[in-house]
Enzyme design. Sequence first.
Site, PDB file in Angstrom:
ATOM      1  N   HIS A 137      66.866   8.664   3.731  1.00 48.72           N
ATOM      2  CA  HIS A 137      66.623   8.895   2.422  1.00 48.72           C
ATOM      3  C   HIS A 137      65.188   8.434   1.653  1.00 48.72           C
ATOM      4  O   HIS A 137      64.829   9.123   0.697  1.00 48.72           O
ATOM      5  CB  HIS A 137      67.814   8.542   1.464  1.00 48.72           C
ATOM      6  N   HIS A 176      75.065  12.482   5.303  1.00 50.94           N
ATOM      7  CA  HIS A 176      74.245  12.673   4.226  1.00 50.94           C
ATOM      8  C   HIS A 176      72.778  13.202   4.915  1.00 50.94           C
ATOM      9  O   HIS A 176      72.546  13.180   5.857  1.00 50.94           O
ATOM     10  CB  HIS A 176      73.782  11.245   3.467  1.00 50.94           C
ATOM     11  N   ASP A 267      78.708   7.537   9.263  1.00 46.92           N
ATOM     12  CA  ASP A 267      79.409   7.878   8.131  1.00 46.92           C
ATOM     13  C   ASP A 267      80.096   9.357   8.260  1.00 46.92           C
ATOM     14  O   ASP A 267      80.691   9.921   7.321  1.00 46.92           O
ATOM     15  CB  ASP A 267      78.781   7.780   6.908  1.00 46.92           C
TER      16      ASP A 267
HETATM   17  N1  Q7Y Z   1      78.175   9.656  -8.258  1.00 48.42           N
HETATM   18  C1  Q7Y Z   1      77.015   9.253  -7.951  1.00 48.42           C
HETATM   19  C2  Q7Y Z   1      77.388   8.836  -6.464  1.00 48.42           C
HETATM   20  C3  Q7Y Z   1      76.062   8.280  -5.723  1.00 48.42           C
HETATM   21  N2  Q7Y Z   1      76.731   8.044  -4.183  1.00 48.42           N
HETATM   22  C4  Q7Y Z   1      75.197   7.686  -3.393  1.00 48.42           C
HETATM   23  C5  Q7Y Z   1      75.932   7.251  -2.272  1.00 48.42           C
HETATM   24  C6  Q7Y Z   1      74.423   7.084  -1.414  1.00 48.42           C
HETATM   25  C7  Q7Y Z   1      74.610   7.053   0.125  1.00 48.42           C
HETATM   26  C8  Q7Y Z   1      73.753   6.690   1.023  1.00 48.42           C
HETATM   27  C9  Q7Y Z   1      73.982   6.565   2.420  1.00 48.42           C
HETATM   28  O1  Q7Y Z   1      75.001   6.336   2.607  1.00 48.42           O
HETATM   29  C10 Q7Y Z   1      72.664   6.467   3.201  1.00 48.42           C
HETATM   30  S1  Q7Y Z   1      73.015   7.038   4.999  1.00 48.42           S
HETATM   31 ZN    ZN Z   2      74.794   8.543   5.324  1.00 45.99          ZN
END
Ligand code: Q7Y
Ligand code: ZN
Length: 678
Positions: A137, A176, A267
């Site tokens: 990200h 994601h 995930d």
């Molecule tokens: N309502 C707002 C919810 C925000 N959630 C953000 C989750 C970030 C996850 C990042 C991740 O898993 C990297 S692999």
């Molecule tokens: Zn993720």
Amino acid sequence: MASGTALIYDEEMTTHKLLWSDPVCDIEVPERLSSSYDQLKRYHLVERCVHVPAREASQEEILLVHSSEHLEVAKSTQTMNEEELKKVSGNYDAFFFHPNTYCCARLAVGATLELVDAVMSGKVRNGMALVRPPGHHSQRNAANGFCLFNNVAIAAEYAKLKYGLQRILIVDWDVHHGQGTQYIFEEDPSVLYFSWHRYEHQEFWPSLKESDYDAVGLGKGKGFNINLPWNKVGMGNSDYLAAFFHVLLPMAFEFDPELVIVSSGYDSGIGDPEGQMNATPEVFAHLTHFVMQLANGKLCVILEGGYHLKSLSESVCMTVRTLLGDPVPQITGEMAPCLSAVESIQNVRAAHKSYWKWLMYEDTSFLQNLSTKSLLLKKANPNPSTEHESKITNNDETVKVERFLELHMKNILFPVPPIKTATTDSRGSVHLLPVPVHFVKEIDKTEIKALVSGFYADIVKEDKNLLSLGSILAILDKILKKEVCNGIAESPTCSVSVAVALRHSVRFGFQRVLCIFVGDMEIIPNTEDGKILMIHICEKEQSGKTRSKHYISLNWKEDAEGNDFFPAVLGFILPVAYSYQPNLTVIAVGPNRSLGISGISLLFSLLQGLAESRILAVIKDTEINVMQSVAKALVGASAPQFGVYVPPTQEKVNKIKILRDQFQQEWKMLQCSVKDGI
Ligand SMILES: NCCCNCCCCCC(=O)CS
Ligand SMILES: [Zn+2]
């Protein structure tokens, strides 16, 4: 040829942690790394890997992707107190700093680059780096979604610079969208970025329009960014496999990368609070097995997300044991992708039609109404219930996932057979095979005669086959007992040998035997009871034999220049085979084979994902070089060579389309487009 699997882990990377309460970030905990490493130890996988130490990336390496401002901000946090850390963290979406974050992030990048060096130098064939904070990200000038430096993106730029690579594939199976990686490479045709991700029509984080299937890349990079959005939760093994068969793998083999880097987030696995998906840990063994067939096996797997500790660590173990060449465990669950998955697959294929040769003849007439259709679908059911009843819905179900995984994993991880490949050579000469294999002693002739004259008298008419039959029965015996994984037998008359092998296998307990016969086949075994599924690859139409669900003839003559068999294997044979779920695969190469060596190697390599990699190969005794390449594929001695990629002709694409339309109701993994009238 390089061999061995690197494992990179440094417990220093467990020191980055959240110092205040933050319900968004509190799932990214140090135990993600330590529990994965502990589970690898428990399965005795650590000791089988080559240990490569991590190192801190230099500033130059980080500046390959990030701005100096970003680097300075990161560096400045080392001496901050909690209040200052919290303040600077607040500048980003879903990121937290700790005084050790900068050091851990440099180790994460350095570990990734050490893995690239170990693979590119031939010290190992492939490997995995267990790192945190994750990377996909993070962007040139920003931390985001638990990521500070984009480990995988820096690795790709590093590999291009240091090794002059011109084609790098990044596969991002994290749940994601790695928008950071997309932004970094969207104008770069030398890096093919593939990501699937929970999207729910832009409802799910990071909720970006540019995460949808129509974001195909910009400028010269058009066609080199592939987004496969999941518009429902509860996606499972069959949805993931269908995405590989009908989207990623055809692109990847046409792209023909020199190196594959996986943004390996778990995930997307069952039980994860972020993904809410249903795919079980063994699916990652299959995904890993597939990407191992590219780039001569040069594969770097880099940890991204994964927040359910048990699911994460089982999936990491599934990945590493496959990198080591262990048998691929049987997939579980109904082998049929859900409607929403098929719709996404169809959309991304259509979006990429003008950039890829393998999609040149794709029929996209549906397009004008489909995209509205999916919006209509969304309006029709505003709060989309999941297609699959998602077994695990919320955290207090976590116990259920623990229990499920305890039971589930127990009967999956059987000990690796001591020897991978058995063979016998009826001429008794061992020069034949270029790789160390296990020779099965011959059964003596009188014993064979007695055995054969009983059950197989109607098939075996002449004595000349007796030796070959003896060796086949001996090999089948060892495969049955799980003493070996696969075996090779040569035969003067393949039809007879195959017919006996199939009948013997069914008699001794295999309930579903997949048989792929390449070449002329005089005897066609009985497939009526469904215990045998025959796919006959031959040059000319088989007269007489009616096509049935369990007898499919695929007329294919391989192109002289190179290997045009990819669409047939990826778009037809694999989906049918995975729908059938065989517990033994028999692949025979008879006289007048209409496939070249590379097409045959492709079959043997990709079909090892089935039946816990149990394969019996029956090869015509005159086909010496087929025998050699099949032995290499089965022993896994060297990364497979699939020859020059030749795009399929329209005639061949149509041939597969007709077969797909004919069988996709029976073998549902063939589905890659939503028929009109949902
Ligand atoms: N309502 C707002 C919810 C925000 N959630 C953000 C989750 C970030 C996850 C990042 C991740 O898993 C990297 S692999
Ligand atoms: Zn993720």
